[in-house]
Design an enzyme around this catalytic site. Structure first.
Site, PDB file in Angstrom:
ATOM      1  N   GLY A  56      26.154  28.140-101.922  1.00  0.00           N
ATOM      2  CA  GLY A  56      26.021  29.341-101.090  1.00  0.00           C
ATOM      3  C   GLY A  56      27.161  29.627-100.135  1.00  0.00           C
ATOM      4  CG  HIS A  86      33.311  35.850-112.871  1.00  0.00           C
ATOM      5  ND1 HIS A  86      32.374  34.957-113.360  1.00  0.00           N
ATOM      6  CD2 HIS A  86      34.422  35.692-113.646  1.00  0.00           C
ATOM      7  CE1 HIS A  86      32.883  34.300-114.389  1.00  0.00           C
ATOM      8  NE2 HIS A  86      34.119  34.727-114.580  1.00  0.00           N
TER       9      HIS A  86
END
Ligand code: GRF
Length: 206
Positions: free
Chosen positions: A6, A99
């Protein structure tokens, strides 16, 4: 939505707490009970929930939770599941992803290793709207990062991550301000959005 450590979620939480930032993280969902992303949400006092991906209704339940919290934008931040078409169309134009490659090169897992294996000299990261493909949706922002002679998967990933943490909050800000939208599968920019993007592409000779 996050499955792991995270760090991108943290970048979004931190950005949302800065004066004048036009968005805030209000809900964190994970498919993994032990995801450190949930711990980060807890520490930040943000509503967080784990949904066990045990049956077909998994994405239905997550979607209901998202709707009940009146979420404007869903950010995939290391969420390791492919979103089914029903979920994507339910929140059409309101889901984004980060990404660690310059898409459309190297979609899928271990993008940084794929970049090294291919011998590219410039790697990077991409924020894009999510469509029904895997890392295929319309591109919002990219940052270019050099591949250095002795890079391995870890060193390259770390260098790219620094820029992930910059462009993800920027993309959220542009969307929240209305400077970037997804219309009929294409990204539309308003105002100075594109000029700002150029400011965030790093020099490849770093
Ligand atoms: C990042 O590299 C992101 O681009 C990819 O998964 C990784 C998640 O890292 N989708 P983190 O959980 O945000 O630290």
């Amino acid at each position: 939505m996050a499955s792991g450590r995270g760090s991108n979620l943290q970048a979004l939480i931190d950005a949302g707490r800065k004066t004048g930032f036009p968005a805030e993280v209000v809900l964190v969902l994970s498919d993994r009970r032990n995801a450190y992303a949930l711990e980060r949400a807890s520490k930040a006092g943000i509503r967080h929930r784990h949904f066990a991906p045990k049956d077909d209704a998994f994405f239905l339940r997550m979607g209901d939770e998202i709707e009940s919290c009146e979420i404007d934008l869903i950010c995939c931040a290391g969420f390791m599941r492919i979103l089914p078409p029903d979920f994507v169309s339910r929140f059409a134009g309101r889901i984004i992803n980060i990404h660690p490659s310059l898409l459309p090169s190297f979609p899928g897992l271990r993008a940084q290793k794929k970049a090294l294996d291919a011998g590219v000299r410039v790697a990077g990261c991409t924020v894009h709207f999510v469509d029904e493909g895997v890392d295929t949706g319309p591109i919002i922002l990219q940052a270019a990062v050099p591949v250095l002679p002795h890079d391995d998967e870890n060193t390259l990933s770390e260098r790219i991550l620094v820029y992930e943490h910059r462009i993800y909050p920027l993309a959220v800000r542009l969307i929240a301000e209305g400077s970037v939208r997804c219309i009929d599968g294409a990204v539309q920019y308003a105002g100075d959005a594109l000029a700002e993007q150029r400011g965030f592409i790093s020099p490849v000779s770093e």
